[in-house]
Design a protein around this motif. Structure first.
Motif, PDB file in Angstrom:
ATOM      1  N   HIS A  33       0.853  -1.196   0.000  1.00  0.00           N
ATOM      2  CA  HIS A  33       0.000   0.000   0.000  1.00  0.00           C
ATOM      3  C   HIS A  33       0.887   1.245   0.000  1.00  0.00           C
ATOM      4  O   HIS A  33       1.909   1.293   0.672  1.00  0.00           O
ATOM      5  CB  HIS A  33      -0.893  -0.017   1.252  1.00  0.00           C
ATOM      6  CG  HIS A  33      -1.770   1.187   1.345  1.00  0.00           C
ATOM      7  ND1 HIS A  33      -1.564   2.190   2.265  1.00  0.00           N
ATOM      8  CD2 HIS A  33      -2.853   1.559   0.617  1.00  0.00           C
ATOM      9  CE1 HIS A  33      -2.494   3.130   2.107  1.00  0.00           C
ATOM     10  NE2 HIS A  33      -3.282   2.760   1.105  1.00  0.00           N
ATOM     11  N   ARG A  34       0.450   2.222  -0.805  1.00  0.00           N
ATOM     12  CA  ARG A  34       1.159   3.504  -0.779  1.00  0.00           C
ATOM     13  C   ARG A  34       0.113   4.579  -0.549  1.00  0.00           C
ATOM     14  O   ARG A  34      -0.831   4.704  -1.339  1.00  0.00           O
ATOM     15  CB  ARG A  34       1.846   3.737  -2.114  1.00  0.00           C
ATOM     16  CG  ARG A  34       2.711   4.967  -2.104  1.00  0.00           C
ATOM     17  CD  ARG A  34       3.287   5.196  -3.471  1.00  0.00           C
ATOM     18  NE  ARG A  34       4.498   5.985  -3.349  1.00  0.00           N
ATOM     19  CZ  ARG A  34       5.158   6.445  -4.378  1.00  0.00           C
ATOM     20  NH1 ARG A  34       4.781   6.160  -5.592  1.00  0.00           N
ATOM     21  NH2 ARG A  34       6.229   7.183  -4.195  1.00  0.00           N
ATOM     22  N   ASN A  35       0.286   5.322   0.546  1.00  0.00           N
ATOM     23  CA  ASN A  35      -0.735   6.347   0.799  1.00  0.00           C
ATOM     24  C   ASN A  35      -0.376   7.644   0.065  1.00  0.00           C
ATOM     25  O   ASN A  35       0.665   7.723  -0.605  1.00  0.00           O
ATOM     26  CB  ASN A  35      -0.987   6.538   2.302  1.00  0.00           C
ATOM     27  CG  ASN A  35       0.230   7.087   3.022  1.00  0.00           C
ATOM     28  OD1 ASN A  35       1.128   7.629   2.375  1.00  0.00           O
ATOM     29  ND2 ASN A  35       0.259   6.943   4.327  1.00  0.00           N
ATOM     30  N   GLU A  36      -1.234   8.645   0.209  1.00  0.00           N
ATOM     31  CA  GLU A  36      -1.096   9.875  -0.576  1.00  0.00           C
ATOM     32  C   GLU A  36       0.272  10.535  -0.375  1.00  0.00           C
ATOM     33  O   GLU A  36       0.822  11.120  -1.309  1.00  0.00           O
ATOM     34  CB  GLU A  36      -2.199  10.900  -0.200  1.00  0.00           C
ATOM     35  CG  GLU A  36      -3.623  10.367  -0.361  1.00  0.00           C
ATOM     36  CD  GLU A  36      -4.005  10.088  -1.811  1.00  0.00           C
ATOM     37  OE1 GLU A  36      -3.190  10.371  -2.702  1.00  0.00           O
ATOM     38  OE2 GLU A  36      -5.120   9.570  -2.036  1.00  0.00           O
ATOM     39  N   ASP A  37       0.841  10.433   0.843  1.00  0.00           N
ATOM     40  CA  ASP A  37       2.146  11.097   1.034  1.00  0.00           C
ATOM     41  C   ASP A  37       3.338  10.190   0.724  1.00  0.00           C
ATOM     42  O   ASP A  37       4.477  10.490   1.057  1.00  0.00           O
ATOM     43  CB  ASP A  37       2.250  11.731   2.437  1.00  0.00           C
ATOM     44  CG  ASP A  37       2.149  10.691   3.534  1.00  0.00           C
ATOM     45  OD1 ASP A  37       2.332   9.490   3.218  1.00  0.00           O
ATOM     46  OD2 ASP A  37       1.895  11.053   4.695  1.00  0.00           O
ATOM     47  N   HIS A  39       4.044   7.053   1.705  1.00  0.00           N
ATOM     48  CA  HIS A  39       4.482   6.024   2.660  1.00  0.00           C
ATOM     49  C   HIS A  39       4.079   4.624   2.160  1.00  0.00           C
ATOM     50  O   HIS A  39       2.938   4.401   1.776  1.00  0.00           O
ATOM     51  CB  HIS A  39       3.842   6.292   4.031  1.00  0.00           C
ATOM     52  CG  HIS A  39       4.184   5.250   5.043  1.00  0.00           C
ATOM     53  ND1 HIS A  39       5.396   5.214   5.680  1.00  0.00           N
ATOM     54  CD2 HIS A  39       3.459   4.198   5.512  1.00  0.00           C
ATOM     55  CE1 HIS A  39       5.412   4.171   6.496  1.00  0.00           C
ATOM     56  NE2 HIS A  39       4.253   3.534   6.417  1.00  0.00           N
ATOM     57  N   GLU A  87       1.756   3.446 -10.524  1.00  0.00           N
ATOM     58  CA  GLU A  87       0.774   4.290  -9.827  1.00  0.00           C
ATOM     59  C   GLU A  87       0.171   5.308 -10.799  1.00  0.00           C
ATOM     60  O   GLU A  87      -1.035   5.506 -10.844  1.00  0.00           O
ATOM     61  CB  GLU A  87       1.454   5.009  -8.660  1.00  0.00           C
ATOM     62  CG  GLU A  87       0.506   5.946  -7.963  1.00  0.00           C
ATOM     63  CD  GLU A  87       1.032   6.445  -6.622  1.00  0.00           C
ATOM     64  OE1 GLU A  87       2.112   6.004  -6.205  1.00  0.00           O
ATOM     65  OE2 GLU A  87       0.341   7.277  -6.007  1.00  0.00           O
ATOM     66  N   ARG A 117      -6.609   1.426  -7.354  1.00  0.00           N
ATOM     67  CA  ARG A 117      -6.746   2.716  -6.688  1.00  0.00           C
ATOM     68  C   ARG A 117      -7.698   2.541  -5.508  1.00  0.00           C
ATOM     69  O   ARG A 117      -8.778   1.965  -5.669  1.00  0.00           O
ATOM     70  CB  ARG A 117      -7.272   3.754  -7.674  1.00  0.00           C
ATOM     71  CG  ARG A 117      -6.898   5.155  -7.289  1.00  0.00           C
ATOM     72  CD  ARG A 117      -6.740   6.068  -8.469  1.00  0.00           C
ATOM     73  NE  ARG A 117      -5.411   6.091  -9.063  1.00  0.00           N
ATOM     74  CZ  ARG A 117      -4.335   6.567  -8.475  1.00  0.00           C
ATOM     75  NH1 ARG A 117      -4.379   7.045  -7.243  1.00  0.00           N
ATOM     76  NH2 ARG A 117      -3.171   6.567  -9.093  1.00  0.00           N
ATOM     77  N   GLU A 119      -9.162   4.409  -1.604  1.00  0.00           N
ATOM     78  CA  GLU A 119      -9.500   5.738  -1.086  1.00  0.00           C
ATOM     79  C   GLU A 119      -8.277   6.568  -0.692  1.00  0.00           C
ATOM     80  O   GLU A 119      -8.152   7.729  -1.048  1.00  0.00           O
ATOM     81  CB  GLU A 119     -10.391   5.545   0.139  1.00  0.00           C
ATOM     82  CG  GLU A 119     -11.544   6.518   0.211  1.00  0.00           C
ATOM     83  CD  GLU A 119     -12.456   6.130   1.334  1.00  0.00           C
ATOM     84  OE1 GLU A 119     -12.172   6.573   2.455  1.00  0.00           O
ATOM     85  OE2 GLU A 119     -13.409   5.348   1.106  1.00  0.00           O
ATOM     86  N   ASP A 120      -7.347   5.916   0.033  1.00  0.00           N
ATOM     87  CA  ASP A 120      -6.220   6.678   0.565  1.00  0.00           C
ATOM     88  C   ASP A 120      -4.915   6.373  -0.175  1.00  0.00           C
ATOM     89  O   ASP A 120      -3.852   6.379   0.410  1.00  0.00           O
ATOM     90  CB  ASP A 120      -6.047   6.377   2.057  1.00  0.00           C
ATOM     91  CG  ASP A 120      -5.910   4.887   2.297  1.00  0.00           C
ATOM     92  OD1 ASP A 120      -6.240   4.094   1.374  1.00  0.00           O
ATOM     93  OD2 ASP A 120      -5.457   4.498   3.387  1.00  0.00           O
ATOM     94  N   GLY A 121      -4.982   6.060  -1.452  1.00  0.00           N
ATOM     95  CA  GLY A 121      -3.745   5.837  -2.209  1.00  0.00           C
ATOM     96  C   GLY A 121      -3.878   4.717  -3.217  1.00  0.00           C
ATOM     97  O   GLY A 121      -4.889   4.597  -3.903  1.00  0.00           O
ATOM     98  N   LEU A 123      -3.177   0.404  -3.853  1.00  0.00           N
ATOM     99  CA  LEU A 123      -2.908  -0.898  -3.233  1.00  0.00           C
ATOM    100  C   LEU A 123      -2.518  -1.850  -4.355  1.00  0.00           C
ATOM    101  O   LEU A 123      -3.265  -2.019  -5.320  1.00  0.00           O
ATOM    102  CB  LEU A 123      -4.180  -1.398  -2.534  1.00  0.00           C
ATOM    103  CG  LEU A 123      -4.041  -2.698  -1.752  1.00  0.00           C
ATOM    104  CD1 LEU A 123      -3.109  -2.525  -0.555  1.00  0.00           C
ATOM    105  CD2 LEU A 123      -5.426  -3.163  -1.258  1.00  0.00           C
TER     106      LEU A 123
END
Ligand SMILES: Nc1nc2c(ncn2[C@@H]2O[C@H](COP(=O)(O)OP(=O)(O)OP(=O)(O)O)[C@@H](O)[C@H]2O)c(=O)[nH]1
Length: 305
Positions: A33-37, A39, A87, A117, A119-121, A123
């Motif tokens: 998982h990669r979130n919006e910032d 990580h 991404e 895609r 909600e928060d990045g 997966l």
């Protein structure tokens, strides 16, 4: 009559059984998982490959950093670029990389993962396989296809490849580059007198003899029969002439097994790369110099120009 049920009945697997199965897989299935910032972390990691990583899966569920630190430094930028691309365009990650492991030197891993895609990045759902043996086999085959079976030197194919690369470097940086053609004198007589097997020994010994005088970046190749080529990056014609004279002398004085010393000599032709030269120009000029060396009586060095 009721329809005949031709579908095979699948055994229903308990979730715990699925987990047991996944742990036996010869590799690793994962979610990354990669979130919006930016990580990265692995919410899910399963398969016997997790043991290879020798990292705590709970820690990796929080951050992928310990796994990323195991990436071979030469592969890190490529894998990160593959993640970025996946991404941005929604295309799968298809890549391979080396992992530096605590107990072994390193292993080659192939990865394939499909992005989704969320909600928060993003997966990714993917798998990794240890392909170290396959990579080693490919390397072995590549070496085989680039080398001469008798002497172990590079073959013509490899020489032409390197020649293209070195010509391009020489054109770009205006650095000197020389090429030598080395041909055994009267080799037919050696074969006729001592036999073909002994002739082969002479070729192998000659290769060893030359190689001992060369630098790491020089490339000695056997073009076929009793003809060799020596590619000398960062070497001017003048320096190539010095080296050639040294090679000629060392070979003329070398003891070639039962033949003794003084029986084997070589003729050498040299040329230096000129800006705009093609590979064929260079080969032809070196051949021309070699022809001159033979014509002027053999056991000598001739440079063009
Ligand atoms: N033993 C051995 N002989 C080879 C091999 N390849 C080619 N030859 C022999 O090398 C000899 C080359 O002969 P020529 O082309 O006449 O050249 P040369 O006798 O060296 O004469 P010059 O080059 O003019 O000095 C032939 O007898 C070939 O059979 C090899 O792999 N092993």
């Amino acid at each position: 009559m009721p329809p005949i049920d031709v579908m095979p009945r699948r055994e229903r697997l308990e979730p715990v059984r699925i987990l047991e199965l996944a742990e036996q897989l010869p590799g690793l299935i994962f979610q990354l998982h990669r979130n919006e910032d930016g990580h990265l972390h692995f919410p899910c990691l399963m398969g016997s490959g997790t043991r290879l990583l020798d990292l705590d899966p709970d820690r990796l569920a929080e951050t992928a950093q310990p796994a990323l630190e195991r990436l071979h430094e030469a592969d890190y930028p490529r894998l990160m670029a593959a993640i970025e691309r996946s991404e941005r365009w929604g295309t799968p990650i298809i890549s391979k990389f080396r992992l530096t492991l605590p107990k072994e030197s390193c292993r080659w891993i192939a990865v394939r993962a499909q992005p989704q895609r969320v909600e928060d990045g993003v997966l990714w759902h993917g798998m990794m396989l240890d392909i170290s043996e396959q990579v080693a086999e490919e390397e072995r085959l590549r070496t085989l296809s680039d080398s001469d079976a008798l002497t172990g030197l590079a073959n013509r194919r490899k020489l032409l490849k390197r020649l293209d690369e070195e010509i391009s470097l020489s054109n770009r940086h205006a650095t000197p580059l020389s090429l030598m053609m080395i041909d055994l004198d009267h080799f037919k007589t050696i074969n006729d007198t001592w036999g073909h097997l002994q002739g082969d020994e002479v070729l192998t010994e000659l290769a060893r003899c030359c190689q001992a005088l060369l630098r790491e970046e020089d490339l000695l190749a056997r073009l076929g029969g009793e003809e060799f080529a020596l590619l000398l990056p960062l070497t001017s014609r003048r320096n190539a002439l010095h080296l050639a004279e040294r090679l000629r002398r060392v070979i003329a004085e070398h003891t070639f097994g039962p033949l003794g010393a003084g029986r084997i000599t070589v003729s050498i032709g040299i040329t230096e790369h000129r800006v705009g030269d093609s590979r064929d120009n260079l080969l032809q000029r070196a051949d021309g110099s070699l022809y001159q060396a033979k014509h002027r009586g053999r056991n000598r060095v001739v440079g063009d120009g």
